[in-house]
Design an enzyme around this catalytic site. Structure first.
Site, mmCIF file in Angstrom:
data_model
loop_
_atom_site.group_PDB
_atom_site.id
_atom_site.type_symbol
_atom_site.label_atom_id
_atom_site.label_comp_id
_atom_site.label_asym_id
_atom_site.label_seq_id
_atom_site.Cartn_x
_atom_site.Cartn_y
_atom_site.Cartn_z
ATOM 1 N N GLY A 49 37.038 25.986 5.603
ATOM 2 C CA GLY A 49 37.842 26.202 4.406
ATOM 3 C C GLY A 49 39.013 27.116 4.708
ATOM 4 O O GLY A 49 40.159 26.745 4.546
ATOM 5 N N ILE A 71 30.514 27.347 4.285
ATOM 6 C CA ILE A 71 31.717 26.662 4.790
ATOM 7 C C ILE A 71 31.753 26.673 6.310
ATOM 8 O O ILE A 71 32.812 26.604 6.931
ATOM 9 C CB ILE A 71 32.992 27.277 4.177
ATOM 10 C CG1 ILE A 71 33.085 28.776 4.474
ATOM 11 C CG2 ILE A 71 33.026 27.042 2.674
ATOM 12 C CD1 ILE A 71 34.433 29.387 4.071
ATOM 13 N N GLY A 72 30.552 26.733 6.885
ATOM 14 C CA GLY A 72 30.453 26.761 8.339
ATOM 15 C C GLY A 72 30.173 28.150 8.857
ATOM 16 O O GLY A 72 30.062 28.381 10.059
ATOM 17 N N LEU A 78 23.660 40.852 9.452
ATOM 18 C CA LEU A 78 22.598 40.011 8.889
ATOM 19 C C LEU A 78 22.073 39.015 9.913
ATOM 20 O O LEU A 78 20.908 38.628 9.872
ATOM 21 C CB LEU A 78 23.122 39.272 7.656
ATOM 22 C CG LEU A 78 23.668 40.192 6.543
ATOM 23 C CD1 LEU A 78 24.318 39.365 5.439
ATOM 24 C CD2 LEU A 78 22.557 41.072 5.971
ATOM 25 N N ASN A 79 22.950 38.585 10.807
ATOM 26 C CA ASN A 79 22.554 37.651 11.868
ATOM 27 C C ASN A 79 23.517 37.880 13.023
ATOM 28 O O ASN A 79 24.712 37.657 12.898
ATOM 29 C CB ASN A 79 22.651 36.205 11.345
ATOM 30 C CG ASN A 79 22.289 35.170 12.414
ATOM 31 O OD1 ASN A 79 22.668 35.318 13.587
ATOM 32 N ND2 ASN A 79 21.584 34.133 12.021
ATOM 33 N N GLN A 88 31.642 34.519 13.898
ATOM 34 C CA GLN A 88 32.781 34.805 13.020
ATOM 35 C C GLN A 88 33.836 35.624 13.753
ATOM 36 O O GLN A 88 35.025 35.386 13.606
ATOM 37 C CB GLN A 88 32.301 35.582 11.786
ATOM 38 C CG GLN A 88 31.508 34.746 10.806
ATOM 39 C CD GLN A 88 32.387 33.730 10.109
ATOM 40 O OE1 GLN A 88 33.374 34.084 9.486
ATOM 41 N NE2 GLN A 88 32.063 32.477 10.247
ATOM 42 N N GLY A 91 33.950 37.709 7.840
ATOM 43 C CA GLY A 91 34.634 36.427 8.014
ATOM 44 C C GLY A 91 36.085 36.543 8.432
ATOM 45 O O GLY A 91 36.643 35.605 8.986
ATOM 46 N N GLU A 92 36.716 37.649 8.144
ATOM 47 C CA GLU A 92 38.160 37.741 8.375
ATOM 48 C C GLU A 92 38.573 38.873 9.305
ATOM 49 O O GLU A 92 39.624 38.819 9.924
ATOM 50 C CB GLU A 92 38.876 37.919 7.019
ATOM 51 C CG GLU A 92 38.729 36.698 6.113
ATOM 52 C CD GLU A 92 39.007 36.992 4.644
ATOM 53 O OE1 GLU A 92 38.516 38.021 4.136
ATOM 54 O OE2 GLU A 92 39.722 36.203 4.004
#
Lengths: 329, 729
Positions: B243, B470-471, B616-617, B624, B690-691
């Site tokens: 996304g 979203i992957g 978390l993982n 990411q 994510g960013e």
């Protein structure tokens, strides 16, 4: 995509006939044609699938050269033992182009006919004299970073985008063509593509019904070969500038032979025999390489965004000549 | 039963650390991985619908004006064409993220070249595409629409404006100062899966399979666009092929498919072509950024100025928030920050991965490098010296601060030489070699979220929420969080995402997905634990669950007495967001080589260290970061949307000509996860990742280009032409 008929001729003769009598386009790997058909840039009424014709052989020629059939894939050519041994320039050029997946499909003949990547050509809603004669050139005054600085016209500043043909030009390759009437002719790769002039839609010397059957390479000439492709990312990008070079030195440390061709600069692989003439018999030096670049770029004209190609071509030529002559700056 | 928790205070209990399953934070592989790599995971366009027609958007070939008429008769005469839809409810832009209402409608009004104006529906995709391309449209063109952001008078975004002290005076009085202007080009999300939707009606009820990031907003946006109650709509997005912001808001193909399906009484599928996605969804705005930084003789920042110009279409509220992290990253008492927005007629500007920091941080961090050189200070040290004690503008404490740790750990792992730096010191053959570094920062976001967790009578658990994956790994971390809280192996947890019938999650965007949905799951699981503890007559914190049993051997199935136990966790960020400045931090180090002749730059190695709360993982978090660093490489070297200077149309709208990095551009990357517990970030002490991995990395590369070759390039991306032009020789 315009609806189209699918023709699969069983012989070269039939292929030529069908191509001549319809507005069919020959298709082999389809890596370029199909994309352009989807974009409505190419709108043939039929595609003539020549991929099953017997044109997929690579063979030695009696004079020590190499015959590369029109349907030999780019991958097959690049990995062929004789290409790697005697024409490493060609292997390098092919491997510098596209992606593995595309090279597995793309063919010798198709690649020679690859169409430009000009943004205005590939957008059917923009003006382009190549796609829609008389509509104007969108690239002039537009985004022209990829565009030509040599041999342009007011009608078109597109580049020929391929790598293989640039190497074949330096190698002195010859395109073998069979016409619709069965008549065979040979055209040097260097003369195969046209400059845009006032007929930018005419990209090469093929006439209706012509089929490329092969490219033949002359016997290897020795010397060092290299293909240098300058691009923004290191794979899957078209050349900003590329240089194909075959250079041999004599035992005096002078240049004995220099065959050069350039990509990314013009509507065709650029070949200027005067550059070889200038270099041969001379000892390598920065001044000499600069003179070679002066000759290459004598008539160069930038269109704003692509002005950088002029100094880039000079610098790349110098890097290549330093590499193959063993001179260093 | 809904359990509501609003976070007003830091949560220092770190309850997840006391759980016994031992699965959270581990490098578990994605639970949806096998389905994806074997092709059994269905993406939006892959669902089958009986008697489905195919729609293709027709797009405008003028920049601004009106559509007077469309020759539908001619189009309908073409083979296979069923309908030409130009319903005024069609949307002409994608909604901005979290818009919660329909974006611009009225397809007869053209605001940018390439804007959707109609949908052509046919029996086959090829027929529809052909007819769409041949649509005869009579336009009323309004000429001279501005398309150059530098050529119009911009609007100041006053909520971004900061003026503290006297920056001009500080610059004049400073021991060392830089005043430099950078530019960045527009970026595309370039997600692999193009935007696509299949709409089908059953009476008044609409079901849409679509590729969207935030169903919780999208359903409202779609309902608003169609003028129907959202209760009539079911949106499904179980798998989303990337996304990066482009699927935050409802996009044109979804609305068009729904309208067309109703009009022709058949399901309709609309798949955007790659060119459509590029030209009609979202661009990251280009930017022009002036940085003014100054230090005293000791290297302490005394002044900080950041002024940015970005652009968008008239009517759009979004202005690329370039200054987002500049507000708090570094000290400096005299501050001037200003963001301006130029209204131009290029395609919509909106969120593309890490809006703001993705371009603001690279410019700031290149300027910091120039300042370090001017002051003769090691760039790592300059940053360490200027980490503020508290938010320099709001005066708030930081919820946590890992920048120093990240800089120190990354410098050590990279083997950074803290000595005096001079450009053009190492040459190998044609290549100049050099190193560079940059800080990373990305504001922390967390959103309201709901999720249902059902502990089934058979001792398995089910997670239900409209949250998307979203992957990024949402399926997997959801199973891990629930498994950890309820003492279940993750394969005992079925995660059901991406269906608007489920409780509303936060959506995937702004890196808030994991902390937000994770908190909702945590709240639900805690409530389930409380019920279980009650049945055991113990306090919930004393309940130790592992592999479906308590520590004293009681099986969960026994406790459940043959009945399911379900709770909806409803998490809401509370007053705490007003009490702290919260951000993820990090550091990038890169080694590059620059060709002395051709100006080509290749990254030899790159490393990032990132602090973003609880991990978390470890595997999906690292992925990411790897993706973020890869985007940094693209931002630094290759990615640039090019717009025609006359009609403003996007010219390089495909993956051959918009250059994302290819495998060969990306060397082995190292990632260091600097784990912490941020008590104010969320009840699970996690922040987004994510960013962050792309917020500043391009500067590490730019600074390395300078260190290698002496070329200080001020324009991103640093393509060969620009490197050559800046090279000293």
């Amino acid at each position: 995509m315009r609806a189209f008929d699918y023709i699969r001729p069983v012989s070269l003769e039939e292929a030529g006939r069908r191509l001549a009598e319809t507005s069919a386009k020959a298709i082999a790997g389809g890596t370029n044609l199909l994309d352009l058909m989807k974009l409505q840039v190419e709108t043939p009424s039929a595609v003539c699938d020549i991929s099953r014709l017997d044109l997929a052989t690579i063979a030695d020629t009696p004079d020590g050269g190499l015959f590369i059939g029109a349907l030999v894939t780019n991958t097959q050519t690049a990995v062929h033992q004789r290409v790697r041994k005697d024409y490493p320039l060609l292997a390098r050029a092919i491997l510098a182009g596209a992606t593995q997946q595309l090279r597995n499909k793309a063919t010798t003949g198709g690649n020679l006919c690859q169409r430009t990547r000009c943004f205005y050509f590939t957008n059917a809603d923009q003006p382009c004299n190549k796609r829609d004669p008389g509509s104007g050139c969108g690239a002039i005054g537009g985004i022209a970073k990829l565009h030509a600085v040599l041999g342009t016209s007011e009608h078109c500043i597109a580049t020929y985008p391929g790598d293989m043909a640039v190497a074949m030009t330096a190698l002195g390759g010859v395109v073998e063509i069979v016409g619709a009437d069965g008549h065979a002719r040979s055209v040097p790769v260097a003369d195969f593509h046209c400059l845009p002039g006032d007929t930018p839609w005419r990209e090469n010397v093929l006439e209706e019904g012509d089929i490329i059957t092969a490219v033949t390479l002359p016997a290897p000439v020795g010397g060092l070969q290299t293909y240098r492709k300058v691009r923004e990312r290191s794979s899957y990008a078209f050349a900003l500038v590329s240089v194909a070079a075959i250079v041999a030195m004599d035992d005096q440390g002078k240049i004995a032979r220099a065959d050069l061709a350039f990509g990314g600069l013009a509507h065709k692989p650029w070949h200027d025999p005067r550059i070889g003439d200038l270099l041969v018999g001379e000892a390598p030096s920065a001044a000499l390489f600069d003179k070679a670049a002066d000759l290459l770029l004598e008539t160069a004209q930038g269109y704003g965004e692509n002005d950088f190609k002029i100094p880039l071509a000079r610098r790349t030529l110098r890097a290549v000549l330093e590499e193959v002559t063993g001179a260093s700056s | 039963m809904i359990v509501h928790e609003k976070q007003d205070n830091p949560d220092t209990a770190n309850r997840l650390d006391g759980m016994k399953q031992g699965v959270l934070g581990t490098a578990m592989s994605r639970i949806d991985g096998l389905a994806k790599v074997t092709g059994t995971a269905l993406y939006a366009a892959e669902y089958s619908a009986d008697n489905c027609a195919e729609g293709v958007l027709a797009t405008a070939t003028i920049t601004r004006g009106v559509v007077n008429a469309i020759d539908k008769k001619a189009a309908l005469a073409l083979p296979g064409v069923i309908a030409v839809i130009d319903d005024p409810r069609l949307t002409t832009r994608a909604a901005q993220g979290t818009a919660d209402e329909a974006p611009q409608q009225d397809p007869a009004r053209v605001c940018y070249w390439g804007q959707p104006i109609a949908l052509v529906v046919a029996e086959t995709f090829e027929q529809a595409r052909h007819a769409a391309k041949h649509l005869v449209v009579d336009y009323g063109e309004e000429v001279d629409a501005p398309v150059d952001p530098e050529a119009v008078k911009p609007e100041e975004q006053t909520e971004e404006t900061v003026s503290q002290g006297d920056l001009d005076a500080a610059m004049s009085a400073a021991a060392h100062a830089v005043d430099v202007t950078f530019t960045t080009k527009g970026h595309a999300s370039a997600a692999m899966e193009p935007h696509a939707a299949i709409a089908s009606w059953n009476g008044d009820d609409l079901t849409v399979h679509a590729s969207l990031q935030m169903l919780n907003y999208n359903i409202t946006e779609l309902a608003d666009a169609l003028g129907i109650p959202e209760q009539r709509i079911r949106l499904i997005a179980r798998y989303v092929g990337g996304g990066f912001g482009s699927k935050l808001g409802i996009s044109e193909e979804v609305v068009a498919a729904a309208i067309a399906a109703q009009e022709i009484g058949r399901p309709v599928r609309v798949v955007m072509t790659r060119q459509h996605v590029f030209q009609a969804i979202m661009r990251r705005s280009e930017s022009t950024q002036r940085l003014r930084l100054c230090v005293d003789a000791a290297g302490k920042l005394t002044g900080f100025g950041h002024h940015a110009l970005v652009s968008n279409l008239p009517g759009e509220e979004f202005a690329e928030p370039v200054l987002q992290s500049s507000h708090f990253l570094y000290a400096g008492a005299n501050r001037e920050l200003k963001l301006e927005l130029a209204r131009i007629h290029r395609m919509t500007a909106g969120s593309v991965r890490a809006p703001g920091e993705a371009v603001g941080m690279p410019a700031l961090e290149c300027a910091m490098d120039m300042l370090a050189e001017a002051a003769g200070i090691d760039p790592v040290k300059l940053r360490l010296m200027n980490i503020p004690e508290k938010d320099p503008e709001k005066g708030l404490p930081f919820s946590s601060h890992t920048l120093a740790d990240c800089l120190t750990q990354a410098a050590k792992a990279f083997g950074w030489d803290h000595g005096l730096r001079k450009p053009r010191q190492t040459r190998k053959g044609e290549w100049w070699i050099g190193t560079g570094m940059a800080s990373a920062a990305r504001v922390h976001n967390v959103m309201e979220a709901k999720a249902r967790v059902t502990l089934k009578a058979d001792g398995t658990a089910v997670v239900e929420t409209d949250m998307t994956d979203i992957g990024t790994g949402t399926y997997t971390i959801a199973a891990q969080i629930v498994g950890e809280m309820l003492g279940l192996a993750p394969d005992r947890v079925l995660v059901d995402l991406g269906d608007s019938r489920h409780p509303r999650g936060p959506g995937s965007g702004g890196s808030w997905g994991a902390p937000s949905i994770g908190s909702a799951l945590y709240v639900a699981c805690k409530a389930i634990r409380e019920e279980l503890a009650k049945r055991l007559d113990i306090d919930e914190p004393d309940l130790a669950l592992r592999n479906g049993a308590t520590s004293s051997g009681t099986q969960l199935t026994e406790l459940l007495r043959g009945e399911d136990l379900a709770r909806v966790g409803h998490y809401e960020p509370g007053a705490i967001s007003e009490d702290f400045t919260a951000s993820g931090f990090g550091a990038f180090f890169a080694q590059v080589r620059v060709n002395a002749f051709t100006g080509e730059t290749r990254v030899d190695r790159m490393l990032g260290a990132f602090g973003f709360g609880r991990v978390l993982n470890r595997k999906t978090a690292r992925s990411q970061c790897l993706g973020g660093i890869t985007w940094s490489i693209g931002t630094a070297l290759t990615e640039a949307l090019e717009f025609d200077p006359r009609d403003g149309h996007l010219v390089n709208g495909d993956l051959a000509e918009y250059h994302v990095p290819v495998n060969r551009d990306v060397p082995d990357l190292d990632v260091i996860l600097v784990e912490e517990r941020d008590a104010a970030a969320s009840p699970i002490q996690a922040k987004g990742i994510g960013e962050l991995g792309m917020c500043g990395g391009a500067a590490a590369i730019g600074n390395a280009i300078y260190n290698a070759s002496g070329a200080r390039v001020l324009d991103f991306p640093m393509t060969p032409d620009r490197v050559i032009a800046a090279m000293p020789d």
